[in-house]
Motif scaffolding. Structure first.
Motif, PDB file in Angstrom:
ATOM      1  N   ARG A   1       0.838  -1.206   0.000  1.00  0.00           N
ATOM      2  CA  ARG A   1       0.000   0.000   0.000  1.00  0.00           C
ATOM      3  C   ARG A   1       0.869   1.249   0.000  1.00  0.00           C
ATOM      4  O   ARG A   1       0.592   2.211  -0.728  1.00  0.00           O
ATOM      5  N   MET A   2       1.905   1.256   0.810  1.00  0.00           N
ATOM      6  CA  MET A   2       2.801   2.414   0.862  1.00  0.00           C
ATOM      7  C   MET A   2       3.534   2.581  -0.466  1.00  0.00           C
ATOM      8  O   MET A   2       3.693   3.701  -0.961  1.00  0.00           O
ATOM      9  N   GLY A   3       3.957   1.475  -1.060  1.00  0.00           N
ATOM     10  CA  GLY A   3       4.647   1.544  -2.339  1.00  0.00           C
ATOM     11  C   GLY A   3       3.742   2.038  -3.452  1.00  0.00           C
ATOM     12  O   GLY A   3       4.163   2.832  -4.302  1.00  0.00           O
ATOM     13  N   GLN A   4       2.481   1.584  -3.436  1.00  0.00           N
ATOM     14  CA  GLN A   4       1.546   2.042  -4.454  1.00  0.00           C
ATOM     15  C   GLN A   4       1.323   3.550  -4.337  1.00  0.00           C
ATOM     16  O   GLN A   4       1.264   4.266  -5.339  1.00  0.00           O
ATOM     17  N   SER A   5       1.217   4.034  -3.115  1.00  0.00           N
ATOM     18  CA  SER A   5       1.012   5.460  -2.899  1.00  0.00           C
ATOM     19  C   SER A   5       2.220   6.281  -3.345  1.00  0.00           C
ATOM     20  O   SER A   5       2.068   7.353  -3.940  1.00  0.00           O
ATOM     21  N   GLN A   6       3.419   5.753  -3.094  1.00  0.00           N
ATOM     22  CA  GLN A   6       4.627   6.515  -3.373  1.00  0.00           C
ATOM     23  C   GLN A   6       5.136   6.337  -4.805  1.00  0.00           C
ATOM     24  O   GLN A   6       5.651   7.282  -5.403  1.00  0.00           O
ATOM     25  N   PHE A   7       4.974   5.143  -5.370  1.00  0.00           N
ATOM     26  CA  PHE A   7       5.586   4.857  -6.672  1.00  0.00           C
ATOM     27  C   PHE A   7       4.580   4.470  -7.760  1.00  0.00           C
ATOM     28  O   PHE A   7       4.969   4.228  -8.897  1.00  0.00           O
ATOM     29  N   GLY A   8       3.303   4.413  -7.405  1.00  0.00           N
ATOM     30  CA  GLY A   8       2.310   3.915  -8.355  1.00  0.00           C
ATOM     31  C   GLY A   8       2.225   4.683  -9.646  1.00  0.00           C
ATOM     32  O   GLY A   8       1.853   4.133 -10.688  1.00  0.00           O
ATOM     33  N   SER A   9       2.594   5.950  -9.636  1.00  0.00           N
ATOM     34  CA  SER A   9       2.526   6.762 -10.854  1.00  0.00           C
ATOM     35  C   SER A   9       3.713   6.514 -11.783  1.00  0.00           C
ATOM     36  O   SER A   9       3.691   6.935 -12.948  1.00  0.00           O
ATOM     37  N   ARG A  10       4.722   5.801 -11.278  1.00  0.00           N
ATOM     38  CA  ARG A  10       5.942   5.585 -12.072  1.00  0.00           C
ATOM     39  C   ARG A  10       5.987   4.204 -12.722  1.00  0.00           C
ATOM     40  O   ARG A  10       6.779   3.970 -13.642  1.00  0.00           O
ATOM     41  N   VAL A  11       5.174   3.282 -12.213  1.00  0.00           N
ATOM     42  CA  VAL A  11       5.086   1.933 -12.775  1.00  0.00           C
ATOM     43  C   VAL A  11       3.605   1.592 -12.935  1.00  0.00           C
ATOM     44  O   VAL A  11       2.741   2.424 -12.668  1.00  0.00           O
ATOM     45  N   ASP A  12       3.325   0.364 -13.360  1.00  0.00           N
ATOM     46  CA  ASP A  12       1.931  -0.037 -13.579  1.00  0.00           C
ATOM     47  C   ASP A  12       1.264  -0.558 -12.316  1.00  0.00           C
ATOM     48  O   ASP A  12       0.177  -1.137 -12.378  1.00  0.00           O
ATOM     49  N   GLY A  13       1.893  -0.339 -11.173  1.00  0.00           N
ATOM     50  CA  GLY A  13       1.288  -0.745  -9.911  1.00  0.00           C
ATOM     51  C   GLY A  13       2.268  -1.501  -9.037  1.00  0.00           C
ATOM     52  O   GLY A  13       3.274  -2.030  -9.512  1.00  0.00           O
ATOM     53  N   VAL A  14       1.964  -1.529  -7.737  1.00  0.00           N
ATOM     54  CA  VAL A  14       2.751  -2.278  -6.753  1.00  0.00           C
ATOM     55  C   VAL A  14       1.818  -3.302  -6.118  1.00  0.00           C
ATOM     56  O   VAL A  14       0.766  -2.938  -5.584  1.00  0.00           O
ATOM     57  N   PHE A  15       2.202  -4.580  -6.151  1.00  0.00           N
ATOM     58  CA  PHE A  15       1.295  -5.645  -5.720  1.00  0.00           C
ATOM     59  C   PHE A  15       2.008  -6.664  -4.833  1.00  0.00           C
ATOM     60  O   PHE A  15       3.183  -6.961  -5.027  1.00  0.00           O
ATOM     61  N   HIS A  16       1.258  -7.184  -3.877  1.00  0.00           N
ATOM     62  CA  HIS A  16       1.757  -8.242  -2.999  1.00  0.00           C
ATOM     63  C   HIS A  16       0.900  -9.484  -3.193  1.00  0.00           C
ATOM     64  O   HIS A  16      -0.305  -9.392  -3.429  1.00  0.00           O
ATOM     65  N   PHE A  17       1.516 -10.663  -3.092  1.00  0.00           N
ATOM     66  CA  PHE A  17       0.817 -11.928  -3.289  1.00  0.00           C
ATOM     67  C   PHE A  17       0.908 -12.757  -2.003  1.00  0.00           C
ATOM     68  O   PHE A  17       1.876 -13.488  -1.790  1.00  0.00           O
ATOM     69  N   PRO A  18      -0.080 -12.635  -1.121  1.00  0.00           N
ATOM     70  CA  PRO A  18      -0.020 -13.332   0.166  1.00  0.00           C
ATOM     71  C   PRO A  18      -0.162 -14.839   0.011  1.00  0.00           C
ATOM     72  O   PRO A  18      -0.788 -15.337  -0.921  1.00  0.00           O
ATOM     73  N   HIS A  19       0.414 -15.581   0.958  1.00  0.00           N
ATOM     74  CA  HIS A  19       0.287 -17.035   0.989  1.00  0.00           C
ATOM     75  C   HIS A  19       0.588 -17.501   2.411  1.00  0.00           C
ATOM     76  O   HIS A  19       1.204 -16.767   3.200  1.00  0.00           O
TER      77      HIS A  19
ATOM     78  N   GLU B   1      13.112   0.329   5.133  1.00  0.00           N
ATOM     79  CA  GLU B   1      14.090  -0.334   4.273  1.00  0.00           C
ATOM     80  C   GLU B   1      13.408  -0.909   3.019  1.00  0.00           C
ATOM     81  O   GLU B   1      13.970  -0.874   1.919  1.00  0.00           O
ATOM     82  N   GLY B   2      12.191  -1.402   3.192  1.00  0.00           N
ATOM     83  CA  GLY B   2      11.458  -1.930   2.042  1.00  0.00           C
ATOM     84  C   GLY B   2      11.173  -0.863   1.007  1.00  0.00           C
ATOM     85  O   GLY B   2      11.308  -1.096  -0.201  1.00  0.00           O
ATOM     86  N   LEU B   3      10.793   0.326   1.448  1.00  0.00           N
ATOM     87  CA  LEU B   3      10.550   1.423   0.513  1.00  0.00           C
ATOM     88  C   LEU B   3      11.834   1.848  -0.188  1.00  0.00           C
ATOM     89  O   LEU B   3      11.817   2.193  -1.383  1.00  0.00           O
ATOM     90  N   ARG B   4      12.946   1.816   0.544  1.00  0.00           N
ATOM     91  CA  ARG B   4      14.220   2.183  -0.086  1.00  0.00           C
ATOM     92  C   ARG B   4      14.589   1.186  -1.195  1.00  0.00           C
ATOM     93  O   ARG B   4      14.966   1.581  -2.305  1.00  0.00           O
ATOM     94  N   LEU B   5      14.440  -0.091  -0.919  1.00  0.00           N
ATOM     95  CA  LEU B   5      14.732  -1.106  -1.930  1.00  0.00           C
ATOM     96  C   LEU B   5      13.730  -1.044  -3.088  1.00  0.00           C
ATOM     97  O   LEU B   5      14.090  -1.249  -4.248  1.00  0.00           O
ATOM     98  N   MET B   6      12.491  -0.719  -2.751  1.00  0.00           N
ATOM     99  CA  MET B   6      11.484  -0.625  -3.797  1.00  0.00           C
ATOM    100  C   MET B   6      11.789   0.517  -4.756  1.00  0.00           C
ATOM    101  O   MET B   6      11.564   0.413  -5.970  1.00  0.00           O
ATOM    102  N   GLU B   7      12.319   1.609  -4.230  1.00  0.00           N
ATOM    103  CA  GLU B   7      12.680   2.730  -5.106  1.00  0.00           C
ATOM    104  C   GLU B   7      13.776   2.304  -6.081  1.00  0.00           C
ATOM    105  O   GLU B   7      13.765   2.698  -7.247  1.00  0.00           O
TER     106      GLU B   7
END
Length: 302
Positions: free
Chosen positions: A152-170, A241-247
């Motif tokens: 959710r944080m990645g989609q808010s911060q980077f969603g306009s730069r890619v086609d979306g940020v998604f997680h696949f729970p299991h 740290e996750g947001l930093r790596l995601m960037e």
């Protein structure tokens, strides 16, 4: 090619069919007139999407729809009757072995020239993606909620730069051993290597059986440049740290460019959305016709 005709509130698919299909609810006593001038009265209430007999059928007769037998009359069916499971039975009863026996080979047209390619992302193993997304894949189900929050944080911060940020729970990866663990790793590695993912953040907890370092070896070497790894228990703030790596991953994904690719690079999944009385004369033939054209162009369907 089907010779389909429709008169007001019913539809006939093939001229030789024994049935027409109601496009609305019909009441007993209503009259229907066919294109050849034959007129008859409905002997039953007939729900929308159901079959109406246009010929009288004897017990044991094939009931024709789409130009083919769809079953056997269980009893005398009078013209104007509702045909359904109460008076129609399968023609395959007692058949233990069935072999597909196609008729004359149908020539399938190729898609028009301008539809034989698409603009996609060519990935390291030659597969093609239609989107350029950032995916979060966790090695163990214990951190699903952390990954969901990070997505959710990645989609808010980077969603306009890619086609979306998604997680696949299991729910897997914790107390698995042997083949059980191996199959989970194979499945998760296939997600990491999916062509719609322009970058993947792999997150582990640190105490699971599916350890990050071991899982890293399950990913094809050519893909590891678009993957970043995070061990939550070794990080003071896994979200930061996750947001930093995601960037970093977003910057990698932004360098990917769409390019014209042949349709044969596509893989398309087909799934039944739930059949009803009209799907056999609407959605199913359309999907079949499109599927034939795509297969003729080399597309792989699943």
């Amino acid at each position: 090619m089907n010779t389909t005709s429709t008169i007001n509130n019913w539809i006939a698919i093939q001229p030789q069919d024994d049935v027409i299909i109601a496009l609305r609810d019909y009441a007993k006593g209503e009259r229907i007139t066919l294109p050849d001038g034959v007129s008859f009265t409905l002997l039953d209430d007939v729900p929308k999407g159901h079959k109406i007999a246009v010929h009288t059928l004897a017990p044991g007769d094939d009931v024709m729809k789409y130009g083919f037998s769809i079953g056997i009359a269980q009893e005398q069916i009078e013209q104007g009757s509702w045909i359904h499971s109460h008076n129609l039975k399968t023609g395959l009863h007692g058949l233990l072995e069935y072999e597909y026996q196609p008729g004359a080979k149908v020539q399938t047209d190729m898609p028009p020239e301008h539809l034989r390619s698409f603009d996609g992302y060519l990935r390291p193993n030659g597969e093609a993606g239609i989107r350029n997304e950032i995916w979060i894949v966790n090695t163990v189900g214990c951190i699903n909620k952390v990954c969901e929050a990070l997505a959710r944080m990645g989609q808010s911060q980077f969603g306009s730069r890619v086609d979306g940020v998604f997680h696949f729970p299991h729910p897997f990866g914790c107390s698995q051993l042997g083949d059980d663990l191996k199959y989970t790793q194979q499945l998760l590695a296939s997600l990491v290597e999916h062509p719609n993912a322009g970058g993947v953040l792999v997150i582990g907890l640190g105490c699971e059986n599916n350890q990050v370092d071991e899982f890293r070896e399950c990913i094809a070497p050519e893909y590891r440049g678009k993957v970043r790894f995070l061990k939550a228990q070794e990080t003071d703030d896994e979200l930061e740290e996750g947001l930093r790596l995601m960037e970093e991953l977003v910057e990698i994904a932004e360098h990917e460019q769409r390019q014209p690719l042949p349709l044969s690079k596509l893989k398309i999944g087909l799934k039944c959305g739930g059949s009803d009385g009209l799907s056999g004369i609407t959605a199913n033939p359309l999907v079949g016709a499109v599927a034939d054209m795509l297969v003729a162009a080399g597309v792989r369907l699943f």
